[in-house]
Write a protein that holds these residues in place. Structure first.
Motif, short mmCIF file in Angstrom:
data_model
loop_
_atom_site.label_atom_id
_atom_site.label_comp_id
_atom_site.label_asym_id
_atom_site.label_seq_id
_atom_site.Cartn_x
_atom_site.Cartn_y
_atom_site.Cartn_z
N VAL A 158 0.84 -1.20 0.00
CA VAL A 158 0.00 0.00 0.00
C VAL A 158 0.88 1.25 0.00
O VAL A 158 0.56 2.26 -0.65
CB VAL A 158 -0.95 -0.02 1.22
CG1 VAL A 158 -1.76 1.28 1.28
CG2 VAL A 158 -1.87 -1.22 1.15
N LEU A 159 2.00 1.18 0.71
CA LEU A 159 2.91 2.31 0.76
C LEU A 159 3.48 2.61 -0.63
O LEU A 159 3.59 3.78 -1.03
CB LEU A 159 4.04 2.01 1.75
CG LEU A 159 5.00 3.17 2.05
CD1 LEU A 159 4.25 4.36 2.64
CD2 LEU A 159 6.11 2.71 3.00
N VAL A 160 3.81 1.56 -1.39
CA VAL A 160 4.31 1.76 -2.76
C VAL A 160 3.22 2.36 -3.63
O VAL A 160 3.48 3.24 -4.46
CB VAL A 160 4.82 0.43 -3.34
CG1 VAL A 160 5.17 0.58 -4.82
CG2 VAL A 160 6.04 -0.06 -2.56
N ALA A 161 1.97 1.89 -3.46
CA ALA A 161 0.86 2.44 -4.24
C ALA A 161 0.67 3.93 -3.93
O ALA A 161 0.40 4.75 -4.83
CB ALA A 161 -0.42 1.67 -3.94
N GLU A 162 0.82 4.32 -2.65
CA GLU A 162 0.69 5.72 -2.28
C GLU A 162 1.77 6.57 -2.97
O GLU A 162 1.50 7.66 -3.48
CB GLU A 162 0.80 5.87 -0.76
CG GLU A 162 0.73 7.32 -0.30
CD GLU A 162 1.25 7.50 1.11
OE1 GLU A 162 1.19 8.64 1.62
OE2 GLU A 162 1.76 6.52 1.69
N ARG A 163 2.98 6.05 -2.99
CA ARG A 163 4.06 6.80 -3.63
C ARG A 163 3.85 6.90 -5.14
O ARG A 163 4.28 7.87 -5.77
CB ARG A 163 5.39 6.12 -3.34
CG ARG A 163 5.79 6.21 -1.86
CD ARG A 163 7.01 5.36 -1.56
NE ARG A 163 7.40 5.45 -0.15
CZ ARG A 163 8.34 4.69 0.42
NH1 ARG A 163 8.97 3.78 -0.32
NH2 ARG A 163 8.63 4.85 1.69
N THR A 164 3.16 5.90 -5.71
CA THR A 164 2.89 5.94 -7.15
C THR A 164 1.86 7.01 -7.49
O THR A 164 2.04 7.79 -8.43
CB THR A 164 2.39 4.57 -7.63
OG1 THR A 164 3.37 3.58 -7.32
CG2 THR A 164 2.13 4.56 -9.13
N VAL A 165 0.77 7.05 -6.71
CA VAL A 165 -0.30 8.03 -6.97
C VAL A 165 0.08 9.39 -6.41
O VAL A 165 -0.17 10.43 -7.03
CB VAL A 165 -1.62 7.53 -6.35
CG1 VAL A 165 -2.73 8.56 -6.54
CG2 VAL A 165 -2.02 6.19 -6.95
N HIS A 166 0.66 9.37 -5.23
CA HIS A 166 1.07 10.61 -4.53
C HIS A 166 -0.09 11.62 -4.47
O HIS A 166 0.00 12.72 -5.01
CB HIS A 166 2.28 11.23 -5.22
CG HIS A 166 2.96 12.27 -4.37
ND1 HIS A 166 3.54 11.99 -3.16
CD2 HIS A 166 3.12 13.62 -4.57
CE1 HIS A 166 4.05 13.10 -2.64
NE2 HIS A 166 3.81 14.10 -3.47
#
Length: 560
Positions: free
Chosen positions: A427-435
């Motif tokens: 989920v943390l990687v997804a957040e960094r992707t969408v930002h």
């Protein structure tokens, strides 16, 4: 050379022969036959050694003790010969701890009477010693218990030979040679036991040496027939090796409903240990979806999920010579990869159809809009694009780009096997992707792993993107997990935006429904569905959205 020296020489040759056979057998592939044969050879060595000591010592008390030790070792040898014959004849399932104890009760009781004979004289009446040719010979007048023990161990060797004879009579002609050698070896101990009686009654050491020699010859024949026979492709022993090492599980249940045999694969699949052989087979039939006596069907076939694997379970009767059912054969084959290949092929065909439809339908719609605005651009403001129409055309181009991204992502869906993935870091990687700008993302799922398609991250990327695009006033997103009573896991995604209207809660997962391309949530449900997970929206309209991802038992675990 004196007679006593010749006797020691013969015994030395017999002992060395048995030790050599034990050493050569030790190098063979591990198995119960190998273990039984090695123990049998060591017992023979002990038996022969006691006679050698008997020939050497002169103390009467010691020789009486050695005589009892010989009776004990000979009884153990006969029991081991029975066990070896049963294992060779395919009846190894009878060698349970209980049966071993039962068979050993008579020799154990007899030896107890031997060591306490002075109080009752049930084993022998008297022992005398006479000098014959400068050697002291021991004469024993045996009583009832000795003869009962003799008859018992004699019967054991006969029973073992009968089982080997049954195997010999039911094997094809190409196998007669090997089983004939083992049958000859099995019958030789009868002569040995008869010689033992002759020895103890007459006191002739020559008799016992001849019979010990025949016992060693039986051991040599056993070794040749069991471990060195060249035509291993036509021997019963090879059948055991082939079945034991099959990739398929093979299970045999006898007519009484007891577990008769299970090869290594079958034991591994069902989590069985060797101690369950001979016990009721419910712990085998129930996990495989079978009823008592395999449901009474002559043959059946079905598929069953077990330990996260798909198995094809086939059963059939094992008919006897008279047509009566002697047992049931169960073959278990792991068809997980085969099933996945079929599912992948079906999924690929579905994808091709869907991709063709999406690309043709949506792209044509966007191109029509683009063509219309390009034509209108020539009739307004001297052919110059207005800012509004320019934005619409840019939006159309962006939509077409998203459609192509969807086709790329959807094409990759399910191509690789699912794997265990840590939820929190993903989920943390997804957040960094969408930002998402101005939005705090709280993640309380650091110690959970999900078994899912490798595109699982795309699910949370879509959720975060939707919150940022359509939530209007989203400032906080919270992701956490809850364990359910049915051992499933709920992964909850919540924001504080405008939420989803009641009438839209299920429609947002339909293909093409939505404010943008209408593809993201549809793709998310498809990704989760590969491993049996589901996603639904349960938030209150106007108070934010709440998406629940329900992960079935076995598809999630606590991270180490």
């Amino acid at each position: 050379m004196s007679l006593r020296l010749l006797e020691w020489l013969i015994l030395g040759i017999l002992i060395l022969t048995c030790l050599l056979l034990a050493a050569k057998t030790f190098r063979k592939e591990k198995g119960r036959l190998r273990s039984l044969f090695i123990i049998l050879m060591l017992t023979f060595c002990g038996l022969f050694s006691t006679l050698a000591l008997d020939l050497w010592v002169e103390s009467m008390d010691v020789r009486v003790f050695l005589g009892g030790l010989q009776v004990l070792l000979f009884s153990i040898a006969c029991i081991l010969l029975l066990f070896f014959d049963l294992e060779y004849a395919g009846k190894g399932r009878w060698l349970t701890v209980r049966n071993v104890i039962l068979v050993s009760l008579v020799p154990a009781a007899s030896m107890a009477l031997y060591w306490t004979n002075d109080h009752h004289h049930l084993f022998y009446n008297w022992v005398s010693f006479n000098v014959v040719q400068d050697t002291v010979e021991m004469y024993t007048d045996y009583a009832t218990v000795f003869f009962l023990l003799y008859l018992y161990i004699h019967a054991l060797t006969i029973v073992g030979s009968l089982f080997v004879f049954y195997l010999f009579s039911n094997t094809p002609r190409t196998q007669k040679k090997q089983t004939g050698i083992v049958l000859a070896a099995s019958c030789l101990p009868w002569l040995v036991s008869t010689g033992e009686v002759t020895f103890y009654m007459s006191g002739s050491y020559i008799d016992v040496l001849m019979n010990f020699s025949s016992l060693t010859l039986a051991a040599v024949l056993y070794y040749i027939g069991t471990f060195t026979f060249k035509h291993s492709d036509v021997t019963p022993l090879s059948y055991d090796a082939v079945v034991e090492n099959m990739d398929d599980g093979v299970i045999i249940i006898d007519s009484d409903g007891a577990l008769g045999y299970a090869n290594s694969t079958g034991r591994e699949v069902l989590g069985l240990g060797p101690e369950v052989m001979g016990r009721p087979a419910e712990n085998v039939l129930v996990p495989l979806g079978l009823g008592p006596f395999c449901g009474g069907h002559a043959a059946s076939s079905h598929e069953k999920w077990l330990n996260d694997r798909m198995f094809n379970v086939k059963t059939r009767h094992i008919p006897g010579s008279s047509g009566v059912v002697q047992g049931h054969l169960i073959v278990i084959r792991d068809v997980t990869e085969e099933r996945r290949a079929k599912d992948s092929l079906r999924l690929a065909n579905d994808k091709l159809g869907l991709l063709s439809m999406v690309a043709r339908h949506d792209m044509m719609n966007k191109l029509v809009v683009q063509r219309g605005y390009l034509e209108l651009a020539g009739y307004n403001n001297g052919g110059r694009l207005t800012e509004e129409r320019r934005q619409i055309m840019l939006s159309n181009v962006e939509d077409m780009e998203n459609i192509m991204i969807f086709t790329r992502d959807y094409q990759c869906l399910g191509l690789k096997s699912p794997e265990w993935q840590p939820l929190g870091p993903m989920v943390l990687v997804a957040e960094r992707t969408v930002h998402p700008p101005g939005i705090d993302v709280l993640i309380d799922a650091q110690k959970v792993e999900l078994y899912a398609d490798l595109m699982l991250q795309k699910v949370f990327t879509n959720l975060l993107d939707n919150s940022a695009r359509h939530g209007e006033r989203v400032s906080v997103i919270h992701v956490w997990t809850e364990e359910n009573q049915d051992l499933s896991l709920s992964v909850l995604y919540e924001d504080n935006g405008v939420g989803v209207p009641m009438e839209e809660k299920e429609k947002i997962f339909e293909l093409g429904h939505g404010r943008n391309t209408g593809l993201g949530m549809y793709l998310s449900r498809q990704i989760l569905g590969i491993t049996g997970s589901t996603i639904t929206e349960k938030g209150r309209p106007g108070q934010g959205c709440t998406f629940e991802i329900l992960v079935p038992p076995g598809k999630w675990r606590k991270a180490s």
